[in-house]
Design an enzyme around this catalytic site. Structure first.
Site, PDB file in Angstrom:
ATOM      1  N   LYS A   1       0.814  -1.209   0.000  1.00 15.56           N
ATOM      2  CA  LYS A   1       0.000   0.000   0.000  1.00 15.56           C
ATOM      3  C   LYS A   1       0.853   1.267   0.000  1.00 15.56           C
ATOM      4  CE  LYS A   1      -1.168  -0.467   4.866  1.00 15.56           C
ATOM      5  NZ  LYS A   1      -0.004   0.239   5.412  1.00 15.56           N
TER       6      LYS A   1
ATOM      7  N   ARG B   1      16.183  -6.891  10.016  1.00 12.13           N
ATOM      8  CA  ARG B   1      15.579  -6.116  11.094  1.00 12.13           C
ATOM      9  C   ARG B   1      14.641  -7.017  11.889  1.00 12.13           C
ATOM     10  NH1 ARG B   1      12.560  -1.169   8.631  1.00 12.13           N
ATOM     11  NH2 ARG B   1      11.312  -3.003   8.181  1.00 12.13           N
TER      12      ARG B   1
ATOM     13  N   ARG C   1       2.666  -9.660  13.095  1.00 16.13           N
ATOM     14  CA  ARG C   1       2.165  -8.380  12.547  1.00 16.13           C
ATOM     15  C   ARG C   1       0.970  -8.624  11.638  1.00 16.13           C
ATOM     16  NH1 ARG C   1       7.149  -6.205   9.523  1.00 16.13           N
ATOM     17  NH2 ARG C   1       5.845  -4.423   9.001  1.00 16.13           N
TER      18      ARG C   1
ATOM     19  N   ARG D   1      13.523  -9.655   3.483  1.00 19.94           N
ATOM     20  CA  ARG D   1      14.256  -8.387   3.471  1.00 19.94           C
ATOM     21  C   ARG D   1      15.512  -8.459   4.330  1.00 19.94           C
ATOM     22  NH1 ARG D   1       9.510  -4.095   5.013  1.00 19.94           N
ATOM     23  NH2 ARG D   1       8.362  -4.125   3.048  1.00 19.94           N
TER      24      ARG D   1
ATOM     25  N   ARG E   1      -6.584   2.771  11.423  1.00 22.38           N
ATOM     26  CA  ARG E   1      -6.355   1.342  11.675  1.00 22.38           C
ATOM     27  C   ARG E   1      -7.469   0.742  12.499  1.00 22.38           C
ATOM     28  NH1 ARG E   1      -0.310  -0.636  12.569  1.00 22.38           N
ATOM     29  NH2 ARG E   1      -1.558  -2.459  13.101  1.00 22.38           N
TER      30      ARG E   1
END
Ligand SMILES: [Zn+2]
Length: 224
Positions: free
Chosen positions: A13, A160, A171, A127, A88
């Protein structure tokens, strides 16, 4: 016209909001940027938000909506806004509607980017970042030539905490729980559109333009 992009972490997004900003002159209002700007700007609300973040606490809804209000007041009055990461929660959605109504404005389209959990996990947990200069890699889409080493400067790559598979799963679970009342809220308003976010970036962009009823670029409106 104002848009909201809804989607899990990794749904793309942010990328889509940037495309709308670059090609159609939308003002990209991302919550993370909003907090950082407010803290830098040193406004009273910014300092308040900072005090929560420094304690690792969630910034309360009334502070966040206050920051959104300040940001809208600074925007060009004709600015078209794409909201990314806000609202949210149902209470935030309602507060945003009230804020826009007080300005004679409204949310014209809410676009939900649907991406399955396995694809989200692949996108996010691949990532890796260069420790020296922050160069970005992705094991599936942009792997380094030598595993664990930055192509540019030879520095070590690390993952990370947020991108570790178990954190990514958590998440996504939080997102799936939080999105339910928003889907109901915007669905009842008749402004919700769902798009397959697993498609190529350009295909998703074209679909956002068509379902959102957004005129294509050509005479881009003035940015804020
Ligand atoms: Zn590097």
């Amino acid at each position: 016209m104002h848009l909201i992009l809804l989607g899990a972490p990794g749904s793309g997004k942010g990328t889509q909001a940037e495309l709308l900003a670059k090609r159609l002159g939308y003002t990209h209002l991302a919550t993370g940027d909003l907090f950082r700007e407010a803290v830098r700007g040193g406004s009273e609300l910014g300092r308040l938000a900072q005090s929560y973040m420094e304690r690792g606490a969630l910034v309360p809804d009334e502070v966040t909506i206050g920051l959104v209000r300040e940001r809208l007041e600074r925007a060009n009055p004709t600015a078209q806004i794409v909201f990314d990461g806000y609202p949210r929660k149902w209470v935030q959605a309602r507060a945003l509607d009230e804020l826009l109504a007080s300005r004679g404005e409204k949310i014209d389209a809410v676009i939900l980017l649907n991406v399955s959990t396995p694809i989200l996990v692949e996108r996010l947990s691949g990532r890796w970042v260069c420790r020296a200069q922050g160069h970005n890699y992705h094991l599936a889409f942009h792997p380094p030539r030598v595993a664990g080493v930055c192509d540019v400067d030879g520095a070590e790559l690390y993952q990370r905490d947020d991108d570790r598979p178990e954190v990514v799963q958590r998440r996504i679970a939080v997102f799936l729980r939080e999105i339910v009342p928003l889907i109901a809220y915007y669905g009842a308003q008749g402004v919700l559109h769902e798009i397959d976010g697993a498609q190529e970036i350009e295909a998703v962009h074209r679909q956002i333009l068509s379902v959102g009823g957004i005129p294509k670029a050509g005479s881009p409106p003035r940015p804020a």
